[in-house]
Structures are given as C-alpha cells and as structure tokens.
Design a protein around this motif. Structure first.
Motif, short mmCIF file in Angstrom:
data_model
loop_
_atom_site.label_atom_id
_atom_site.label_comp_id
_atom_site.label_asym_id
_atom_site.label_seq_id
_atom_site.Cartn_x
_atom_site.Cartn_y
_atom_site.Cartn_z
N LEU A 46 0.85 -1.18 0.00
CA LEU A 46 0.00 0.00 0.00
C LEU A 46 0.89 1.24 0.00
CD1 LEU A 46 -2.52 -1.14 2.79
CD2 LEU A 46 -2.54 -1.70 0.34
N ASP A 47 0.81 2.00 -1.06
CA ASP A 47 1.59 3.20 -1.37
C ASP A 47 2.95 2.86 -1.97
OD1 ASP A 47 -0.07 5.36 -1.16
OD2 ASP A 47 0.32 5.70 0.96
N THR A 70 -2.74 5.44 -2.41
CA THR A 70 -3.76 6.22 -1.72
C THR A 70 -4.08 7.52 -2.47
OG1 THR A 70 -2.08 7.28 -0.33
CG2 THR A 70 -3.19 5.30 0.55
N HIS A 71 -3.06 8.15 -3.06
CA HIS A 71 -3.29 9.38 -3.82
C HIS A 71 -1.97 9.75 -4.52
CE1 HIS A 71 -1.58 10.70 -0.05
NE2 HIS A 71 -1.49 11.96 -0.43
N HIS A 76 3.98 9.61 -1.97
CA HIS A 76 3.25 8.34 -1.99
C HIS A 76 3.32 7.65 -3.36
CE1 HIS A 76 1.22 9.00 1.93
NE2 HIS A 76 1.45 10.27 1.60
N ALA A 77 3.77 8.37 -4.37
CA ALA A 77 3.67 7.85 -5.73
C ALA A 77 4.97 7.79 -6.52
CB ALA A 77 2.65 8.69 -6.52
N MET A 108 -5.18 2.22 -8.57
CA MET A 108 -5.26 3.61 -8.14
C MET A 108 -6.52 4.23 -8.72
SD MET A 108 -2.49 5.58 -10.59
CE MET A 108 -1.07 4.71 -9.97
N THR A 109 -7.00 5.30 -8.10
CA THR A 109 -8.23 5.94 -8.55
C THR A 109 -8.05 6.51 -9.96
OG1 THR A 109 -7.68 8.13 -7.69
CG2 THR A 109 -8.78 6.59 -6.18
#
Length: 258
Positions: A46-47, A70-71, A76-77, A108-109
C-alpha cells in the motif's frame, strides 16, 4: 496476516536533506509511508513512495501481487518510476518466459491515473492501472478503499481496509477525517495519519482524534511522523502518540494479526 510498516515518515523523510540538526542526527531513519501486507502466498503493498526500492530490499520482498496507491502525491507515488524501470529492464520477477509481461497489478483511482498520465504518460505504455471503488480480492486478501479528507477534490485521496477472514487492518497515512462514516467497526490495526501529534500538521487535531475514536481499532499506530519537523526527539513523539491514544510507528516494525 503479517503487516510491516515500510515507512513512517512525512514527505521530507528522516533525516532531512542537507540537515545536520540534532533531531536528524539522533533519530532513526523514517522513510515515506507505505505498508507491506502478507498472507500465505499473497503479498500486497500500500503506497509507492520514493523509498520503495530500499523498502522492498530491506524486507527482501521480490514478488508483489499488487500495489495500491492512496493518492498521487509524490511522497506516496514517486516509487512508480522504479517500477517502470523494472518493467523496462526486466528481472526474474518482472518478466515471464515471453519477455513481455509483468507479474503485479497496480490499483489507483481514476483521478490518480489522470495525474500519472499528466506526469509520466510513458508509464502507461507498460502498465495500465485499474480501479474498483468496491474493492478487489487478491489471493487470500480482500482490499477495499474508503474516502478520506485530504486535498479533495483535486486529489481523490483514499485509505484501504485489508481483510483476511475475520482479521482486518486499515491504512490511511494522509487524512484529516473520513469523508463518510468509518469504513468498518472491527479493525484490528489502524495505520493512521499522525501529523497533528507527531509531525508537521496536515489538519485539525480534534478532527483526526474524532475520526480515530470513531473507527475504534484495537490498536492505532501513527505515521507521517518527523522529529525534524516537530523539533522533538523520538521519546517525545512517543509521549505525544500515547496522549492521543495511539502508538508511534517505526520503520520495518511488524505486526501479526491473528
């Protein structure tokens, strides 16, 4: 289900670049937030921050079934670029016998994918992210997103609940509060935003405290911590976390959820 904190720091990390302050010199390293979850033959991360390669090497993690974001903030990316280079250059894990396939999925979103397209469009030539707002099952694990307040609507920030049977963890390293109600009431371990107490504040401490209380996890561990940003030593951050009814996280600390 085994959970490993891959990183517990903030966007700066510990030690901070170009800094020789007493807090950077005397504190253990803090990488950007990420979590490794393992169950049987299933592994998810996660992340995907800029410390990803080091985090995976330190934990001897060479096969991952899926990565979740997460975003699309860089802390985080940015590890996505390391994954891209792996896909380009190839490893025993990344390539199959045909030499043209990867062995992990990326979730991811759609908003995060748009940011990825704007920043690193060439990444999508090798790996197209997918997204299910209701969650996915990977091996023995069920991973479901939940919406959190953090720089919305530009960044559609989420946290994740990971379940294996009646065991469950929640992960939300950047949040001020839940957008809706808490995602569950039976969480064993909540790896949670902690900056109002142990780092550089993302939002009101009372809102975060209320969210943590609503989730009511058996155990809450705070990340997004920084001795450098707080100008406080680790033992002081530990006291701050305890006063908030939680624990201070540490890089590579492991938890077994039984």
């Amino acid at each position: 289900m085994r959970v490993t904190l891959l990183g517990t720091g903030d966007a700066t990390g510990m030690p901070a670049a170009l800094c020789d302050c007493e807090y950077c010199e005397q504190s253990a390293p803090r990488r950007r937030p990420a979590v490794l979850v393992e169950s049987g033959d299933t592994t998810v991360v996660l992340d995907i921050g800029p410390d990803l390669v080091d985090q995976l090497q330190q934990t001897e993690t060479y096969q991952v079934d899926a990565f979740f974001l997460t975003h699309f903030h860089r802390d985080h990316a940015d590890g996505l670029l390391g994954l891209l280079q792996t896909l380009r250059s190839g490893t025993e894990t990344a390539w199959n016998g045909a030499g043209d396939a990867h062995s992990f999925d990326l979730h991811m979103t759609e908003t995060a994918t748009d940011h990825l397209r704007d920043s690193f469009d060439y990444f999508l030539d090798l790996l197209e992210p997918t997204w299910s707002p209701t969650g996915v099952s990977i091996g023995e694990l069920e991973i479901s997103p939940f919406a959190v307040e953090h720089m919305r609507p530009e960044y559609e920030t989420v946290g994740f609940v990971v379940r294996e049977g009646d065991r469950a963890i929640a992960y939300a390293p950047d949040m001020e509060s839940f957008v809706d109600e808490p995602p569950a009431t039976d969480i064993d371990l909540f790896v949670c935003e902690g900056s109002p107490f142990v780092g550089l504040n993302h939002g009101p401490a009372d809102e975060l405290s209320a969210a943590i209380a609503k989730l009511d996890a058996d155990r809450t561990v705070l990340v997004n911590a920084s001795e450098h940003a707080r100008r406080e030593h680790t033992h002081e951050l530990e006291k701050n976390a305890q006063a908030a009814g939680a624990e201070l996280g540490a890089d590579f600390e492991e938890y077994t959820i039984q």
